[in-house]
Scaffold this active site. Sequence first.
Site, PDB file in Angstrom:
ATOM      1  N   CYS A 295      -6.344  10.109  -0.345  1.00  0.00           N
ATOM      2  CA  CYS A 295      -7.052  11.050  -1.206  1.00  0.00           C
ATOM      3  C   CYS A 295      -6.057  12.053  -1.768  1.00  0.00           C
ATOM      4  CB  CYS A 295      -8.152  11.826  -0.512  1.00  0.00           C
ATOM      5  SG  CYS A 295      -9.461  10.815   0.159  1.00  0.00           S
TER       6      CYS A 295
ATOM      7  N   ASN B 219      -9.739  16.093   1.891  1.00  0.00           N
ATOM      8  CA  ASN B 219      -8.947  14.937   2.319  1.00  0.00           C
ATOM      9  C   ASN B 219      -8.911  15.003   3.846  1.00  0.00           C
ATOM     10  OD1 ASN B 219      -6.996  12.994   2.738  1.00  0.00           O
ATOM     11  ND2 ASN B 219      -5.315  14.178   1.868  1.00  0.00           N
ATOM     12  N   GLY B 220      -9.223  13.902   4.524  1.00  0.00           N
ATOM     13  CA  GLY B 220      -9.218  13.911   5.987  1.00  0.00           C
ATOM     14  C   GLY B 220     -10.542  13.389   6.515  1.00  0.00           C
TER      15      GLY B 220
ATOM     16  N   LYS C   2       5.048  -7.245   2.049  1.00  0.00           N
ATOM     17  CA  LYS C   2       5.105  -6.964   0.606  1.00  0.00           C
ATOM     18  C   LYS C   2       4.249  -7.958  -0.155  1.00  0.00           C
ATOM     19  CE  LYS C   2       6.283  -3.959   0.663  1.00  0.00           C
ATOM     20  NZ  LYS C   2       6.761  -2.828   1.382  1.00  0.00           N
TER      21      LYS C   2
ATOM     22  N   TRP D 242      -9.929   7.953  -1.591  1.00  0.00           N
ATOM     23  CA  TRP D 242      -9.764   6.694  -0.860  1.00  0.00           C
ATOM     24  C   TRP D 242     -10.848   6.732   0.208  1.00  0.00           C
ATOM     25  CZ3 TRP D 242      -8.765   5.024   4.136  1.00  0.00           C
ATOM     26  CH2 TRP D 242      -8.339   3.696   4.259  1.00  0.00           C
TER      27      TRP D 242
ATOM     28  N   GLU E 147       8.842  -7.803   6.764  1.00  0.00           N
ATOM     29  CA  GLU E 147       8.709  -6.939   5.593  1.00  0.00           C
ATOM     30  C   GLU E 147       8.388  -7.774   4.341  1.00  0.00           C
ATOM     31  OE1 GLU E 147       8.147  -4.009   5.120  1.00  0.00           O
ATOM     32  OE2 GLU E 147       8.706  -3.596   3.072  1.00  0.00           O
TER      33      GLU E 147
ATOM     34  N   HIS F 116       5.128 -22.101  18.242  1.00  0.00           N
ATOM     35  CA  HIS F 116       4.198 -21.734  19.322  1.00  0.00           C
ATOM     36  C   HIS F 116       2.792 -21.481  18.784  1.00  0.00           C
ATOM     37  CE1 HIS F 116       7.468 -21.597  22.219  1.00  0.00           C
ATOM     38  NE2 HIS F 116       8.182 -21.045  21.257  1.00  0.00           N
TER      39      HIS F 116
ATOM     40  N   ARG G 186      -2.411   7.952  -4.132  1.00  0.00           N
ATOM     41  CA  ARG G 186      -2.900   8.293  -2.788  1.00  0.00           C
ATOM     42  C   ARG G 186      -4.282   7.698  -2.515  1.00  0.00           C
ATOM     43  NH1 ARG G 186      -0.168  12.767  -0.519  1.00  0.00           N
ATOM     44  NH2 ARG G 186      -1.921  13.025   0.871  1.00  0.00           N
TER      45      ARG G 186
ATOM     46  N   LYS H  11      -1.240   5.359  -0.521  1.00  0.00           N
ATOM     47  CA  LYS H  11       0.187   5.552  -0.263  1.00  0.00           C
ATOM     48  C   LYS H  11       0.431   6.260   1.056  1.00  0.00           C
ATOM     49  CE  LYS H  11       4.537   5.528  -1.422  1.00  0.00           C
ATOM     50  NZ  LYS H  11       5.186   4.233  -1.133  1.00  0.00           N
TER      51      LYS H  11
ATOM     52  N   GLU I 108       0.379  -7.446   0.426  1.00  0.00           N
ATOM     53  CA  GLU I 108      -0.257  -6.216  -0.060  1.00  0.00           C
ATOM     54  C   GLU I 108      -0.355  -6.153  -1.576  1.00  0.00           C
ATOM     55  OE1 GLU I 108       1.623  -2.433   0.857  1.00  0.00           O
ATOM     56  OE2 GLU I 108       3.579  -3.381   0.905  1.00  0.00           O
TER      57      GLU I 108
END
Length: 611
Positions: free
Chosen positions: A2, A103-104, A488, A77, A484, A507, A27, A606, A491
């Site tokens: 947010c 926000n929160g 990437k 968000w 990583e 395995h 955000r 973000k 997402e």
Amino acid sequence: MCGIVAYTGIRPALPILISGLKRLEYRGYDSAGIAVETKDRIVIRKSKGKVKELSGLLGEDETDLAESNCGIAHTRWATHGPPTTENAHPHAGGKNGIALVHNGIIENHRALRDKLTAAGYLFLSETDTEVLAHLVDSLYQGDLLDAVIAALKEVEGTFGIACMVHAEPGTLIVARRGSPIVLGVGENGTIVASDASAIIKHTRQAIYLDDNDVAQIKGSELDIRSLDAGSVSRQPAEIDWSADAAEKGGYEHYMLKEIFEQPESIRNTLRGRLDSNRGNALLSGLNLNPRELAELHRVLIVGCGTSMNAGLVGEYAIEDFAGVLAEVEQAAEFRYRNPIVNSSDLVVAISQSGETADTLAAVREATDKGALVSGLVNTVGSTIARETGRGVYLHAGPEISVASTKAFTSQVSVLLMMALKFARSRRMSRDAGCQFVKEIKAIPGLVERVLEQNDAIAKVAERYLDQTSAFFIGRGYMYPVALEGALKLKEISYIHAEGYHAAELKHGPIALLEKDVPVIALCNDGPGKDKTLGNVAECQARDSRVLGIVTEGDSEAIATVDDHITVPACPLHTAVVPSTVALQLLSYHIARLKGCSIDQPRNLAKSVTVE
Ligand code: F6R
């Protein structure tokens, strides 16, 4: 998570709010809204979707809105309640015409909602924020600052808020606990935002509120109190990056711009920190004296997502070069599992934003347990940077794209310097240290060589568009790169991707390999390559197409894989960086060719400031 913007002063508020929201859209971007003060009332407009949908609701002929000098705004968000117009912020509180953005997470929102409902308040949304707006209204007796302070004392959870009431024109009340709030103080008024990127266009003087601070703002006048301790003084800090640094600079997406910035951002990370004569790294911000360095028992690295993947490279390098016990741990797990930490442990919290809730909680837990706690953070003045008090700034510049790229490569660069510093305080010779310095200094040039292959990588990407699933494999230093790379790809392209140790594939996951499930294999020349090439053959035997990241000129690896991208020859601990850059470009081009929303992928934000 947010974004909040607010303004009070002598300039028209609306353009400042909208441009600030656009800056903060990374955000959160599922809905947006504004509230501005007019002569007769506070006008609230909100909409589902991105800020541009909201802008469409603001008619050019609405002079009362255009003339307003005070307002608050929010890009959301979703946490409580789906992304709908009703759930978008600002929320109005009761009869007094209070408007509030948040926000929160208000953890005791259910109990408060029941109490307020019983008192006759009507709820129009499913959000925890509306509870707070009504709570402030219920406590309002002509002074908004007093009402907000009283309300926040009843609240459990985290918040960054901005609110206003019609009866107190030109006045904003803002507060924080757990979610960042920055005040940009200028001559013409004050801009409030969740982070400095929304204020640098207007002023470079920023005041970062501490947890439990509540501020009353009237134009450029500030009255800052602490919920626990009355009036407090907070000094402004200078923001040291330019507004241009946060613009796209001609690139189609922020992500591509940030990928291409990496030679420069890594140079900025390294600048002044490597001593070629003594073969050592300086890193004075770690603030460890020779005795503390020598007595260091263990390095415990905490972080989330990409930052945690970088931490794994640090774990390997610190054990490899310095012989110091090192462990990386998911920050989210750290405080709940009661870890064994003591005063000879150095905890390194890695975070691009410096605001990630789980990483911050790990910092606090490690501090309570008496460890030396340091931050490896990009955002200057962020909570983790301030609370750790010691550490290393990345100096990578603002990272706007939600998918982290340049922060990762700067994090790895700092971790390699830390490994060098710890190693030199122990058994590493000066000569070996000088060699390590050379290798680290070569990293930006290695990245440039990968960036030169952008067009070739875009061509390779065309062959991997239509798959719905992919595996990334690597071993040793290339294992974190596989993790990583997979993160990437999933997402930003929404292709299901998993990173595995090359040996681990057998395995279980190998059961999923078939013709349309490609494998991206890190086959860089160095220890373990032969074994990885063996794993490549196993994948091909199950009909998987294999794209190899291979070392330039390695004809054996090139002949084994089906497609390849080359990275320059270098030791594996530095090959991490160019190899990751190759995978960043691969994911970028796959997502671009698929038409995905690259800078703002669905469901992501973000800065993850809630647990
Ligand atoms: C992935 C990504 C996230 C972040 C994670 C931690 O591209 O950006 O996985 O790395 O949310 O964020 P910071 O580093 O800000 O603590």
